[in-house]
Design a protein around this motif. Sequence first.
Motif, PDB file in Angstrom:
ATOM      1  N   UNK A 148      -0.588   1.909   3.310  1.00 33.79           N
ATOM      2  CA  UNK A 148      -0.869   1.379   1.971  1.00 33.79           C
ATOM      3  C   UNK A 148       0.134   1.914   0.952  1.00 33.79           C
ATOM      4  N   UNK A 149       0.466   3.197   1.055  1.00 35.97           N
ATOM      5  CA  UNK A 149       1.423   3.783   0.117  1.00 35.97           C
ATOM      6  C   UNK A 149       2.809   3.177   0.291  1.00 35.97           C
ATOM      7  N   UNK A 150       3.222   2.952   1.545  1.00 35.09           N
ATOM      8  CA  UNK A 150       4.533   2.333   1.783  1.00 35.09           C
ATOM      9  C   UNK A 150       4.571   0.910   1.240  1.00 35.09           C
TER      10      UNK A 150
ATOM     11  N   UNK B 140      12.571   0.701   4.115  1.00 33.15           N
ATOM     12  CA  UNK B 140      12.576   0.857   5.568  1.00 33.15           C
ATOM     13  C   UNK B 140      11.366   0.132   6.141  1.00 33.15           C
ATOM     14  N   UNK B 141      11.514  -1.165   6.366  1.00 38.21           N
ATOM     15  CA  UNK B 141      10.380  -1.971   6.839  1.00 38.21           C
ATOM     16  C   UNK B 141      10.000  -1.663   8.278  1.00 38.21           C
ATOM     17  N   UNK B 142      10.898  -1.000   9.013  1.00 39.95           N
ATOM     18  CA  UNK B 142      10.601  -0.665  10.407  1.00 39.95           C
ATOM     19  C   UNK B 142       9.359   0.220  10.507  1.00 39.95           C
TER      20      UNK B 142
ATOM     21  N   UNK C 270      -1.276  10.396  -1.861  1.00 40.73           N
ATOM     22  CA  UNK C 270      -0.214  11.398  -1.702  1.00 40.73           C
ATOM     23  C   UNK C 270       0.335  11.395  -0.274  1.00 40.73           C
ATOM     24  N   UNK C 271       1.610  11.069  -0.122  1.00 43.85           N
ATOM     25  CA  UNK C 271       2.232  10.983   1.195  1.00 43.85           C
ATOM     26  C   UNK C 271       2.703  12.356   1.675  1.00 43.85           C
ATOM     27  N   UNK C 272       3.028  13.249   0.743  1.00 46.97           N
ATOM     28  CA  UNK C 272       3.671  14.513   1.095  1.00 46.97           C
ATOM     29  C   UNK C 272       2.888  15.317   2.140  1.00 46.97           C
TER      30      UNK C 272
ATOM     31  N   UNK D   5      12.542  10.589   4.132  1.00 49.59           N
ATOM     32  CA  UNK D   5      12.386   9.374   3.330  1.00 49.59           C
ATOM     33  C   UNK D   5      10.961   9.262   2.787  1.00 49.59           C
ATOM     34  N   UNK D   6       9.980   9.651   3.626  1.00 52.04           N
ATOM     35  CA  UNK D   6       8.590   9.617   3.163  1.00 52.04           C
ATOM     36  C   UNK D   6       8.387  10.567   1.981  1.00 52.04           C
TER      37      UNK D   6
END
Length: 794
Positions: free
Chosen positions: A97-99, A129-131, A72-74, A265-266
């Motif tokens: 890992x999530x990205x 968004x690879x940055x 969970x990124x939130x 974005x996340x």
Amino acid sequence: MIFPKNAIDKLGFLEIKSLIKEKCLSEPGREMVEKIQPQVKLDQIDKFLRQTQEFKDLLMNDAPLPVDHLYPIKPLAEKARVEGSFLGEEEFYRVLLSLRTVYAVIRYFNEREGLYVNLALLFEHLPIETKIVRQIESVIDDRGKMKDNASRLLLDITQQILKSEQEARKRIDQVFKLAQNNGWTADGNLTIRDGRLCMPILAENKRKVKGLIHDESATGQTAYIEPEEVFHLNNKVRDLEFERRREVIRILTELTSELRPHVPLLLAYHGLLSKLDFVRAKALFAIDIEAEMPELSKEAEVNLVNARHPLLLINAKREQQMTVVPLHIRIDEVDRVILVSGPNAGGKSVCMKTVGLLQLMVQAGLLIPADATSKLGVFKQIFADIGDDQSIESDLSTYSAHLSKMKHFSEFANARTLVLIDEFGTGTDPLFGGPIAEAVLEALHKKGVRGVITTHYSNLKVFASNTPGLENASMLFDNVAMRPLYILQVGKPGSSYAFEIAQKIGLHRDILEAAKQKIGTQQKKVDTLLVDLERDKKQVHDTKVAITKRERELETLKNEYQQLNSHLEENKRNLMREAKEQAKQILKDANKLVENTIAEIKSTQADKEKTRELRRELHAAVDKNSEKRTLPNTAAAKQTAEVDEVIAVGDWVKILDADTEAQVLEVAKGNNLILALGDLRTVVKKSKVIKLRGKERSKVVKKHRSMSTESVADFQPEVDVRGMRTEDALRQLETVLDRAVMIGYPTLKILHGKGDGILRKFVRDYLRKYNHVSHFEDEHADRGGDGITYAYIS
């Protein structure tokens, strides 16, 4: 929308949600499953259903979706949003890992553009968004720890720590060795106390070693001392570690600040992963219950074809014994309410609950275990009266609870309401319960409701038979074997079979006779009539089944006849063509011979002796051509005579049309032979082969034995189907299995991978059906486990 609120539980919808939750990989996915509710907007329902159907197709026919890490990124994004805060090393590793998972998923669907249109809507307009990934990868390694070269200062500090630790270790080793030589040390080696490296010294010698005592043993006989020579070096290491920690926090704070602008974005990525997990769980559950997407209708209607209760279906698969009888039911403008009657434990309630549960599932965006030809509308209200809702606190009896629901139904129901009532009218004196139930049914009918109602009351059956829009139906019952058939028959009411069931249970005959005398004569006649009607319906049903089976057999025979007739016509055309060609050639040769003969006669000026000799040669040529024409008939007669010989499994035969030798694998019905042609199998009529004998048979066997030996040497007993579509994988598996069987190979190794287990399931289902596979098992856990299957060939 649903009344009462506990109806959703009584219909089994909460159990469905629990089963879907088990398929989720993440907590956000499980939270989305918990929020599933039936919808009333047709376009929204259609989108949810299509997304689930597309994901189901993906799982069954495409390469596995890369969803290995669904953290969970939130909560991490919310933490990073706060100024001055920072994410830890492990937290950044989870984000990384999530990205990677998000970008792999987006690339997966971009490579299949146009194939999964509705699933693509989940991540529409989401950029890669690879940055962000590059920034995190420059600091965090693949173990989730900060890289030593994350900054120049961090690298210098790390190297100083390492150097100081080595120097301290070298010095304490020297002191410890000296103490050992003097006999001051206790048993044991260097050890850690309070985070410091210490020596075990006997208590009586502790004053002989200069240093700091950090601890003592439980008996007090051993003291753990940090030597004075090492003390300052260890302090230096501790100071450097504090300095390193400050630098790590500075780097993490800076990295969090770089991540902060990307928080929206996340959060969008978090939503994508949660939705993907959610839809994936629905698709996996759909595979478990063999579900399909029905057709949606704008009208308030239900048309279920081969529908099965999903919970019963799952239980049947677990038990591997019971079968679920499919349900066919139609509710539309003509037959708005189906009144189901029949024996107890005959399936009335299951029928009603199946309709209600499947309707809830469809409106919640779930696929249902019914044919894709099924058609369901959207109901704005679902009212259900199931079970006993008596309440001591609310001073409600069983019947009062039923009446309170009927009051709500009659006041708020409309033409977009699906009404489900179990055991309508029960709970009070039948003399009063029946008429009240009939009056309520009449009121609901005037409102144009749709629904399924179960009952035993005869007055309701009579009312339904005399009222347009209401349709009687019954659950079939085998009154010979005294068992329910669980088949819904629409059009006629059913008997409760009370006396028949009581008789089977063993209730005394005198009691049954007394009971029959106590019911009215008219009621007895009605019940007897219903029983007879039920028996007639069963006979009609059995007859229809037999006729359908016979029609299928006739269709099969018809197709076989047409194939044979086509084959004979083809052979006839081939023979005619060959005969014409042969006749042309004979005529051509004859003309040439006549011309040569005439030329010879002319050249010899009609010499009698020479003419007679030429005539003999001409007759000899004619006789030769006649023999050639009769030879095929003789050979054919010989072959036809030999066809009638007994041909058994293992015999070698010659196929006349192909002029090829083959071995008999099986003698099938209809004078058919299943033959082995090398690695291939074919079916040929007995009349098209001749049995080989003696030297000819030995020669063929020897030739094929040498070929078989070469096949064994070249054969690889392994097949890799990873990443294949299901159809391609099974086709490849069938080819290799057939060859293994033909050359007698004992085992076959099948690499299918783990993934979601879909390909493994189809491979093993195919192996169960393959006659020559005796059993199969997983590879050893150290060498692939359930990602590899070994099949043993008998």
